[in-house]
Scaffold this motif. Structure first.
Motif, PDB file in Angstrom:
ATOM      1  N   TYR A 219       0.851  -1.197   0.000  1.00 12.38           N
ATOM      2  CA  TYR A 219       0.000   0.000   0.000  1.00 12.38           C
ATOM      3  C   TYR A 219       0.886   1.246   0.000  1.00 12.38           C
ATOM      4  O   TYR A 219       1.906   1.284   0.698  1.00 12.38           O
ATOM      5  CB  TYR A 219      -0.875   0.024   1.261  1.00 12.38           C
ATOM      6  CG  TYR A 219      -1.789  -1.173   1.386  1.00 12.38           C
ATOM      7  CD1 TYR A 219      -3.070  -1.156   0.832  1.00 12.38           C
ATOM      8  CD2 TYR A 219      -1.367  -2.311   2.069  1.00 12.38           C
ATOM      9  CE1 TYR A 219      -3.906  -2.257   0.960  1.00 12.38           C
ATOM     10  CE2 TYR A 219      -2.198  -3.410   2.188  1.00 12.38           C
ATOM     11  CZ  TYR A 219      -3.466  -3.388   1.629  1.00 12.38           C
ATOM     12  OH  TYR A 219      -4.282  -4.477   1.750  1.00 12.38           O
TER      13      TYR A 219
ATOM     14  N   GLN B  36      -9.353  -7.925 -10.369  1.00 15.83           N
ATOM     15  CA  GLN B  36     -10.636  -7.342  -9.965  1.00 15.83           C
ATOM     16  C   GLN B  36     -11.069  -7.890  -8.601  1.00 15.83           C
ATOM     17  O   GLN B  36     -11.574  -7.137  -7.760  1.00 15.83           O
ATOM     18  CB  GLN B  36     -11.707  -7.643 -11.018  1.00 15.83           C
ATOM     19  CG  GLN B  36     -13.041  -6.936 -10.750  1.00 15.83           C
ATOM     20  CD  GLN B  36     -12.876  -5.415 -10.725  1.00 15.83           C
ATOM     21  OE1 GLN B  36     -12.385  -4.820 -11.672  1.00 15.83           O
ATOM     22  NE2 GLN B  36     -13.285  -4.769  -9.621  1.00 15.83           N
TER      23      GLN B  36
ATOM     24  N   LEU C 281      -9.183  -6.105  -5.942  1.00 23.46           N
ATOM     25  CA  LEU C 281      -9.718  -4.751  -5.724  1.00 23.46           C
ATOM     26  C   LEU C 281     -11.024  -4.818  -4.917  1.00 23.46           C
ATOM     27  O   LEU C 281     -11.247  -4.005  -4.002  1.00 23.46           O
ATOM     28  CB  LEU C 281      -9.953  -4.049  -7.073  1.00 23.46           C
ATOM     29  CG  LEU C 281      -8.693  -3.525  -7.771  1.00 23.46           C
ATOM     30  CD1 LEU C 281      -8.970  -3.233  -9.242  1.00 23.46           C
ATOM     31  CD2 LEU C 281      -8.167  -2.266  -7.064  1.00 23.46           C
ATOM     32  N   ASP C 282     -11.880  -5.785  -5.266  1.00 25.12           N
ATOM     33  CA  ASP C 282     -13.152  -5.939  -4.537  1.00 25.12           C
ATOM     34  C   ASP C 282     -12.889  -6.269  -3.063  1.00 25.12           C
ATOM     35  O   ASP C 282     -13.533  -5.730  -2.163  1.00 25.12           O
ATOM     36  CB  ASP C 282     -14.007  -7.042  -5.169  1.00 25.12           C
ATOM     37  CG  ASP C 282     -14.451  -6.697  -6.587  1.00 25.12           C
ATOM     38  OD1 ASP C 282     -14.398  -5.501  -6.957  1.00 25.12           O
ATOM     39  OD2 ASP C 282     -14.822  -7.620  -7.337  1.00 25.12           O
TER      40      ASP C 282
ATOM     41  N   ALA D 129     -10.261  -5.456  -1.347  1.00 22.50           N
ATOM     42  CA  ALA D 129      -9.713  -4.281  -0.665  1.00 22.50           C
ATOM     43  C   ALA D 129     -10.821  -3.282  -0.340  1.00 22.50           C
ATOM     44  O   ALA D 129     -10.850  -2.689   0.749  1.00 22.50           O
ATOM     45  CB  ALA D 129      -8.641  -3.615  -1.531  1.00 22.50           C
ATOM     46  N   GLU D 130     -11.748  -3.120  -1.255  1.00 20.85           N
ATOM     47  CA  GLU D 130     -12.844  -2.167  -1.039  1.00 20.85           C
ATOM     48  C   GLU D 130     -13.695  -2.605   0.166  1.00 20.85           C
ATOM     49  O   GLU D 130     -14.119  -1.758   0.966  1.00 20.85           O
ATOM     50  CB  GLU D 130     -13.715  -2.078  -2.296  1.00 20.85           C
ATOM     51  CG  GLU D 130     -14.750  -0.966  -2.262  1.00 20.85           C
ATOM     52  CD  GLU D 130     -14.127   0.420  -2.442  1.00 20.85           C
ATOM     53  OE1 GLU D 130     -13.313   0.595  -3.362  1.00 20.85           O
ATOM     54  OE2 GLU D 130     -14.442   1.320  -1.627  1.00 20.85           O
TER      55      GLU D 130
ATOM     56  N   PHE E  43     -11.809   2.795   0.119  1.00 20.40           N
ATOM     57  CA  PHE E  43     -10.615   2.460  -0.661  1.00 20.40           C
ATOM     58  C   PHE E  43     -10.633   3.160  -2.025  1.00 20.40           C
ATOM     59  O   PHE E  43      -9.621   3.683  -2.474  1.00 20.40           O
ATOM     60  CB  PHE E  43     -10.548   0.942  -0.843  1.00 20.40           C
ATOM     61  CG  PHE E  43      -9.171   0.427  -1.166  1.00 20.40           C
ATOM     62  CD1 PHE E  43      -8.176   0.405  -0.198  1.00 20.40           C
ATOM     63  CD2 PHE E  43      -8.871  -0.048  -2.438  1.00 20.40           C
ATOM     64  CE1 PHE E  43      -6.904  -0.082  -0.500  1.00 20.40           C
ATOM     65  CE2 PHE E  43      -7.610  -0.533  -2.741  1.00 20.40           C
ATOM     66  CZ  PHE E  43      -6.631  -0.557  -1.769  1.00 20.40           C
TER      67      PHE E  43
ATOM     68  N   LYS F 189     -11.737   1.840  -5.201  1.00 25.61           N
ATOM     69  CA  LYS F 189     -11.116   0.924  -6.172  1.00 25.61           C
ATOM     70  C   LYS F 189     -11.221   1.372  -7.622  1.00 25.61           C
ATOM     71  O   LYS F 189     -10.411   0.986  -8.455  1.00 25.61           O
ATOM     72  CB  LYS F 189     -11.708  -0.480  -6.015  1.00 25.61           C
ATOM     73  CG  LYS F 189     -13.203  -0.557  -6.356  1.00 25.61           C
ATOM     74  CD  LYS F 189     -13.739  -1.967  -6.181  1.00 25.61           C
ATOM     75  CE  LYS F 189     -15.242  -1.978  -6.529  1.00 25.61           C
ATOM     76  NZ  LYS F 189     -15.835  -3.317  -6.331  1.00 25.61           N
ATOM     77  N   ASP F 190     -12.225   2.204  -7.940  1.00 22.71           N
ATOM     78  CA  ASP F 190     -12.405   2.599  -9.342  1.00 22.71           C
ATOM     79  C   ASP F 190     -11.275   3.483  -9.854  1.00 22.71           C
ATOM     80  O   ASP F 190     -11.078   3.609 -11.063  1.00 22.71           O
ATOM     81  CB  ASP F 190     -13.744   3.326  -9.520  1.00 22.71           C
ATOM     82  CG  ASP F 190     -14.920   2.388  -9.261  1.00 22.71           C
ATOM     83  OD1 ASP F 190     -14.705   1.154  -9.285  1.00 22.71           O
ATOM     84  OD2 ASP F 190     -16.029   2.878  -9.006  1.00 22.71           O
TER      85      ASP F 190
ATOM     86  N   PHE G 238      -1.096  -1.777  -4.773  1.00 20.69           N
ATOM     87  CA  PHE G 238      -2.171  -0.880  -5.197  1.00 20.69           C
ATOM     88  C   PHE G 238      -1.554   0.462  -5.568  1.00 20.69           C
ATOM     89  O   PHE G 238      -0.778   1.028  -4.792  1.00 20.69           O
ATOM     90  CB  PHE G 238      -3.192  -0.696  -4.067  1.00 20.69           C
ATOM     91  CG  PHE G 238      -3.986  -1.932  -3.788  1.00 20.69           C
ATOM     92  CD1 PHE G 238      -4.932  -2.392  -4.702  1.00 20.69           C
ATOM     93  CD2 PHE G 238      -3.789  -2.653  -2.611  1.00 20.69           C
ATOM     94  CE1 PHE G 238      -5.679  -3.542  -4.451  1.00 20.69           C
ATOM     95  CE2 PHE G 238      -4.527  -3.809  -2.362  1.00 20.69           C
ATOM     96  CZ  PHE G 238      -5.466  -4.260  -3.274  1.00 20.69           C
TER      97      PHE G 238
END
Lengths: 77, 148, 148, 77
Positions: free
Chosen positions: A6, A29, A32-33, A35-36, A42, A44-45, A70
């Motif tokens: 991070y 993906q 990312l999901d 982490a969100e 977070f 993610k987008d 990330f």
């Protein structure tokens, strides 16, 4: 085990610079999901994922042993 | 020094221009990005830069390779500093030599644009009354874009 | 140093970039033009530069004023060396600082183009087997034009 | 007296860096014509004249006491 790093805002949000995730494989993906969900806010987008120091696509597959990071929007210079 | 590096110590720009100079070079452009006191009417106290160092150095070297492909004959060195930087400190240096001047200007400007797009380095601005990580966040669309 | 000068001693480019740097500067571009070993397939041994010094310094200062008018906020210093210059020696240095990078690049490139148009300085190329004053003479239309 | 300076190729052609011309006044074009006659190969069509350190036009008038210089095509940088 997948290692995750991070940086910048995300490092402060996660409260850590790195951690490991006990998975054999997952897509970018899915990472990312995860982490969100784990770190609300977070965002993610707007975040890219680097796998072994190279930018990856959402459908790319991460394997155990890979080093992920990330990458929030960069602001060098 | 390495021709593409992330460093913690103050940057001596001359080291990089010396590196790219050679007998075939007729022009050297040296760009230095400095910490500016005022941005959008807010006074900066200092900046804190952070990088994903190995990937950042790899991306800087890739930018150098892109430049050598687009402008044959150029020689390039790029360094970015991380850590706490104060007013007028050099954050980034780009040195480009070329037989002729046009390529030296164009390639140098290309480098800073690419650095701001792809190199994993982040800047936090610290003001007297707050701080903020910069980047193309939706919340602050006008910040960081023209930061230098 | 003077911000717009013709000098006989070797040029230390850093002096000029230091001069233009200030707390409001986010970007500094430093251009140095160097004596190149090969031009159009002919090996240069050295160059001899000559100037109409007072007029040249006046024209350099005028170019600086043009730049400050076209790109508000830039600060400029320009020096040109005369006398006998050898391979890789700096013939000309242009330092430009600006709050933002775009003006620093554009103004710097503008300066070298204008120098080559209006500043009374002349360059003689000395090869192993001859010598020639450069300039846009009809006899040698392809020489001197892209000399740096 | 009008003072005249020569540079670069013209200095070598004239064999001197400066001289004075005993005139009260003349135009820039007349000065160029004089130089072409005095120094064969001068090449006046490619040469500008500076009067008191400023580029002058062919019809400009030079007066006694002015400092003139012949400016062949410049090649600085």
């Amino acid at each position: 085990m997948i290692s995750i790093q991070y940086f910048a805002r995300l490092r402060e949000l996660a409260g850590k610079g790195q951690e490991t995730l006990d998975r054999e494989q997952m897509t970018v993906q899915e990472l990312l999901d995860w982490a969100e969900e784990t770190y609300p806010g977070f965002g993610k987008d707007d975040i890219q994922v680097a796998v072994n120091e190279e930018y990856a696509l959402p459908e790319d597959v991460i394997h155990s042993g890979d080093e992920c990071a990330f990458i929030p929007p960069v602001s060098g210079g | 020094m390495k021709p593409f590096e992330v460093v913690e110590a103050p940057i001596d720009a001359q080291v990089y221009s010396n590196y790219v100079l050679h007998a075939g070079a007729g022009a050297v452009t040296l760009f230095t990005g400095h910490v500016r006191e005022w941005t959008h009417g807010v006074r900066t106290v200092y900046l804190a830069y952070e990088a994903y160092v190995p990937m950042a150095e790899k991306k800087l070297a890739e930018i150098g390779a892109e430049m050598e492909a687009k402008w044959p004959g150029v020689k390039v060195a790029i360094a970015h500093r991380i850590g706490e930087l104060h007013i007028s400190d050099i954050a980034v240096v780009i040195a480009v030599s070329s037989p002729h001047r046009k390529a030296a200007y164009e390639a140098n400007e290309y480098a800073i644009e690419r650095i701001k797009e792809v190199v994993p380095i982040w800047k936090k601005e610290i003001w007297e009354d707050g701080e903020e990580w910069l980047g193309a966040q939706k919340k602050y669309p006008d910040k960081g874009v023209d930061s230098v």
